[in-house]
Design a protein around this motif. Sequence first.
Motif, PDB file in Angstrom:
ATOM      1  N   THR A  24       0.829  -1.211   0.000  1.00  0.00           N
ATOM      2  CA  THR A  24       0.000   0.000   0.000  1.00  0.00           C
ATOM      3  C   THR A  24       0.859   1.255   0.000  1.00  0.00           C
ATOM      4  O   THR A  24       0.570   2.233  -0.688  1.00  0.00           O
ATOM      5  CB  THR A  24      -0.919   0.001   1.234  1.00  0.00           C
ATOM      6  N   ARG A  27       2.169   1.869  -3.467  1.00  0.00           N
ATOM      7  CA  ARG A  27       1.148   2.455  -4.342  1.00  0.00           C
ATOM      8  C   ARG A  27       0.885   3.899  -3.988  1.00  0.00           C
ATOM      9  O   ARG A  27       0.658   4.746  -4.849  1.00  0.00           O
ATOM     10  CB  ARG A  27      -0.140   1.647  -4.245  1.00  0.00           C
ATOM     11  N   MET A  28       0.929   4.207  -2.701  1.00  0.00           N
ATOM     12  CA  MET A  28       0.643   5.575  -2.278  1.00  0.00           C
ATOM     13  C   MET A  28       1.677   6.552  -2.811  1.00  0.00           C
ATOM     14  O   MET A  28       1.352   7.672  -3.212  1.00  0.00           O
ATOM     15  CB  MET A  28       0.598   5.643  -0.753  1.00  0.00           C
ATOM     16  N   ILE A  31       0.621   7.248  -6.308  1.00  0.00           N
ATOM     17  CA  ILE A  31      -0.692   7.880  -6.464  1.00  0.00           C
ATOM     18  C   ILE A  31      -0.683   9.318  -5.964  1.00  0.00           C
ATOM     19  O   ILE A  31      -1.261  10.217  -6.567  1.00  0.00           O
ATOM     20  CB  ILE A  31      -1.766   7.066  -5.729  1.00  0.00           C
ATOM     21  N   LEU A 183      -8.311   8.699  -4.831  1.00  0.00           N
ATOM     22  CA  LEU A 183      -7.290   7.671  -4.653  1.00  0.00           C
ATOM     23  C   LEU A 183      -6.323   8.035  -3.528  1.00  0.00           C
ATOM     24  O   LEU A 183      -5.888   7.183  -2.757  1.00  0.00           O
ATOM     25  CB  LEU A 183      -6.521   7.463  -5.954  1.00  0.00           C
ATOM     26  N   GLN A 184      -5.983   9.305  -3.448  1.00  0.00           N
ATOM     27  CA  GLN A 184      -5.103   9.753  -2.368  1.00  0.00           C
ATOM     28  C   GLN A 184      -5.729   9.479  -1.014  1.00  0.00           C
ATOM     29  O   GLN A 184      -5.076   8.975  -0.095  1.00  0.00           O
ATOM     30  CB  GLN A 184      -4.809  11.248  -2.520  1.00  0.00           C
ATOM     31  N   CYS A 187      -5.763   5.819  -0.104  1.00  0.00           N
ATOM     32  CA  CYS A 187      -4.449   5.379   0.373  1.00  0.00           C
ATOM     33  C   CYS A 187      -4.248   5.773   1.838  1.00  0.00           C
ATOM     34  O   CYS A 187      -3.780   4.976   2.654  1.00  0.00           O
ATOM     35  CB  CYS A 187      -3.342   5.974  -0.485  1.00  0.00           C
ATOM     36  N   LYS A 188      -4.590   7.002   2.153  1.00  0.00           N
ATOM     37  CA  LYS A 188      -4.444   7.468   3.532  1.00  0.00           C
ATOM     38  C   LYS A 188      -5.301   6.633   4.474  1.00  0.00           C
ATOM     39  O   LYS A 188      -4.857   6.235   5.558  1.00  0.00           O
ATOM     40  CB  LYS A 188      -4.847   8.944   3.633  1.00  0.00           C
ATOM     41  N   ARG A 190      -6.410   3.554   4.033  1.00  0.00           N
ATOM     42  CA  ARG A 190      -5.907   2.186   4.138  1.00  0.00           C
ATOM     43  C   ARG A 190      -4.677   2.106   5.034  1.00  0.00           C
ATOM     44  O   ARG A 190      -4.559   1.233   5.899  1.00  0.00           O
ATOM     45  CB  ARG A 190      -5.595   1.633   2.746  1.00  0.00           C
ATOM     46  N   ILE A 191      -3.740   3.024   4.833  1.00  0.00           N
ATOM     47  CA  ILE A 191      -2.508   2.991   5.620  1.00  0.00           C
ATOM     48  C   ILE A 191      -2.794   3.259   7.090  1.00  0.00           C
ATOM     49  O   ILE A 191      -2.303   2.546   7.970  1.00  0.00           O
ATOM     50  CB  ILE A 191      -1.481   4.001   5.067  1.00  0.00           C
TER      51      ILE A 191
END
Length: 233
Positions: A24, A27-28, A31, A183-184, A187-188, A190-191
Amino acid sequence: MFTRPSKHSVSGDSGHRRGLLKSTIKRMKGILSLSGRSRSSCNPCSSVSMHTAPGDHLPTNVQVEVAQTSWYHNSINGRRAMQILAPFPHGSFVLRDSSDDHHLYTVTYKASDQYGSIRIEKDADGLFTLNATDPLQPRFASPVALLEHVVRVQQPTPITVQGQHVVVYLQHPIGRVPRLLTLQELCKQRITTDLAAGTGIDSLPLPNNLKTSLHAWDEDQKYDYGIVETKKE
């Protein structure tokens, strides 16, 4: 009607978790450098988040009714409640958990450019009211039913706060609905969700500006806010 103004858990063992986190993060990095944005779809099958503290001793139907009410904002504090109310008109309010152990719920409201909070009280019969010492104040079996009644009658509500008699108008419940995340933001989300397992953001192999961005992420940012039309009698 909704009018706007102007935990997912990671399954698997620790090795699998670390693998997901590294993937992740990778990918972040890519992205967050993109200027384009994409939208995600909301999950219509997501379950209602039951917030049971305080309130474990409440009847289950009352807990469910409160949890499913869009203008109930769980355990946000008074400062966050005021931020949510800021763009809305006089008489706007939110329902939230009380910070006082002797009460279950608090209403934070906006009066002109000022803000106030009143605790919802429970009388000896187990009914909810905004002023238990006033026998003329309406009483209902749930805080949601009480506030829906107050909104419908569209009349000022006299209450006593710290010995002072004040009048408040509760006219516009402010609800929240899940919004489409970029998408940003995904990512935030998920992390920071993965990091709930214990690893700190500062220990991640990311530039400082990205760490700052992660620190600033709040789950409350997943929502849009607006005035909710209450039920008719």
